[in-house]
Design a protein around this motif. Structure first.
Motif, short mmCIF file in Angstrom:
data_model
loop_
_atom_site.label_atom_id
_atom_site.label_comp_id
_atom_site.label_asym_id
_atom_site.label_seq_id
_atom_site.Cartn_x
_atom_site.Cartn_y
_atom_site.Cartn_z
N ILE A 198 -2.32 5.96 5.52
CA ILE A 198 -3.16 5.01 4.78
C ILE A 198 -2.55 3.61 4.83
CG2 ILE A 198 -2.13 5.79 2.57
CD1 ILE A 198 -4.76 5.05 1.24
N GLU B 55 -7.12 9.61 10.68
CA GLU B 55 -6.92 9.00 9.38
C GLU B 55 -6.49 7.54 9.54
OE1 GLU B 55 -4.19 11.23 7.18
OE2 GLU B 55 -4.98 10.55 5.26
N SER C 219 0.82 -1.21 0.00
CA SER C 219 0.00 0.00 0.00
C SER C 219 0.85 1.26 0.00
CB SER C 219 -1.04 0.04 1.13
OG SER C 219 -0.68 -0.73 2.20
N TYR D 236 -8.79 4.26 8.05
CA TYR D 236 -8.34 3.20 7.14
C TYR D 236 -8.30 1.87 7.85
CZ TYR D 236 -7.41 6.48 3.47
OH TYR D 236 -7.57 7.41 2.49
N ILE E 174 -7.88 -1.09 -2.43
CA ILE E 174 -7.84 -1.63 -1.07
C ILE E 174 -8.43 -3.04 -1.05
CG2 ILE E 174 -8.65 -1.32 1.30
CD1 ILE E 174 -8.59 1.68 0.88
N ILE F 162 -11.37 7.36 1.15
CA ILE F 162 -11.55 5.92 0.97
C ILE F 162 -12.23 5.63 -0.37
CG2 ILE F 162 -12.79 3.91 1.86
CD1 ILE F 162 -12.19 4.98 4.68
N ILE G 43 -4.25 0.48 6.93
CA ILE G 43 -4.74 -0.72 6.25
C ILE G 43 -4.02 -1.96 6.78
CG2 ILE G 43 -4.93 -1.90 4.02
CD1 ILE G 43 -5.16 0.84 2.74
N GLN H 76 -13.12 10.08 6.88
CA GLN H 76 -12.20 9.81 5.77
C GLN H 76 -12.90 9.22 4.55
OE1 GLN H 76 -9.07 10.74 6.01
NE2 GLN H 76 -9.41 11.44 8.10
#
Lengths: 121, 231
Positions: free
Chosen positions: B174, B198, A107, B202, B90, B83, B178, B79
């Motif tokens: 981010i 943030e 990512s 995520y 993602i 997203i 994740i 967010q």
């Protein structure tokens, strides 16, 4: 105080709706349905963002305490740890870090995070 | 009755105290969740309180668990625009991640322990507890091991995740969000939420998607793995 009650009332409502969905279609746990519903109601301006901000931030700062009992639950698994402890922990450790590394590295590459990096500091 | 109340009060006070200390000194290992757990375990053994009676005393905290998770909908909302831009990437990345973590856990568990029900349990440890347990039971795994493994995976990612990701130069909100949401579900998210909204957003998004994707992928992938590894 009024705003805190407002926040709690809507969180309660969303959780209740989540429970209804979980009861009728199952799938995800009720709390995750509730989280999505809460997010949607905020987006629709059905819930006032200004009123919930403060109480909501307080909840998020302190929610860790709710996970303490589950962690203490390790007490019940001493037998398991005695028999397979090392293998279990190494598998969990290794696979968790493999996943973190994989997702993290990919990512970091694929998302343009120039605009996100500012707010993370 | 009195002991119940004292245990509850003690748990909250301990957590708050460590939380204050962490705000003051900023050590990673001074995580209130982690420190409270490692103080409570020997303490309960010492004062001879069983886990069952402990859970009885802290019922309130269990009741608050679900509403606290719902509250994560707020950072998610904050967010939402960001997203929406990225959701396709993602989801595809997380699907790969789910396949990777199930395969690694299942295969290494088979090689090291060689018990089908433990291998199944360990494969399903990156999702939030209620889902992990349900899926394990559907696939005839040992769900007490799942519960334990989910806890450890959550704590690992919550405590060491941010430091590890910084170390390997994964530093954007981010990517960290994740990764930790996918590997350490709600526990990781609860800790990340303290860093920034943030991160929290995520991470919440990743934990929901991972849960969904695992529910879709595991009933296909795990029987296939069983078929090859336990003929």
């Amino acid at each position: 105080m009024k705003n805190a009650l407002y926040t709690l009332a809507y969180i309660g409502l969303c959780l209740f709706l989540g429970k209804l969905i979980n009861y009728t279609v199952s799938g995800l746990p009720a709390s995750l349905y509730g989280m999505v519903i809460y997010c949607i109601l905020l987006q629709m301006n059905f819930i006032s963002v200004i009123k919930i901000t403060k109480a909501n931030q307080w909840i998020i700062r302190n929610m860790g305490v709710c996970f303490v009992p589950a962690g203490v639950g390790i007490i019940n698994h001493f037998d398991l740890i005695r028999n397979h402890g090392f293998a279990l922990i190494s598998i969990i450790f290794f696979s968790t870090f493999a996943l973190l590394t994989f997702i993290g590295l990919v990512s970091e590459r694929i998302f343009d995070h120039k605009n996100t990096i500012k707010s993370s500091r | 009755m009195m002991t119940n109340f004292i245990l509850l009060l003690f748990t909250i006070a301990l957590y708050q105290f460590v939380s204050r200390c962490q705000n003051k000194w900023q050590f990673i290992w001074l995580n209130p969740m982690f420190i409270s757990i490692i103080i409570l375990i020997p303490l309960l053994i010492f004062i001879n309180v069983s886990y069952d009676s402990y859970t009885e005393s802290i019922q309130v905290l269990n009741l608050l668990l679900e509403p606290a998770i719902v509250a994560l909908g707020f950072p998610l909302y904050q967010q939402l625009k960001q997203i929406k831009l990225h959701w396709k990437k993602i989801i595809s990345l997380l699907s790969l991640g789910v396949i990777l973590v199930i395969s690694i856990s299942f295969i290494s568990a088979t090689l090291l322990i060689n018990k089908e029900n433990i291998a199944i349990a360990l494969s399903l440890k990156s999702v939030t507890t209620p889902i992990g347990i349900t899926l394990t039971e559907q696939l005839y795994g040992d769900s007490t091991i799942t519960a334990f493994a989910i806890m450890i995976a959550g704590l690992l990612g919550a405590l060491l995740g941010p430091a590890w990701l910084n170390f390997i130069h994964v530093r954007s909100a981010i990517a960290q969000g994740i990764a930790i949401g996918a590997a350490s579900h709600v526990i990781g998210t609860a800790v990340l939420a303290k860093i920034s909204a943030e991160h929290a957003a995520y991470s919440s998004m990743a934990l929901i998607s991972t849960a969904l994707l695992t529910a879709i992928i595991s009933p296909v992938l795990i029987p296939a793995l069983i078929h090859y590894m336990y003929p």
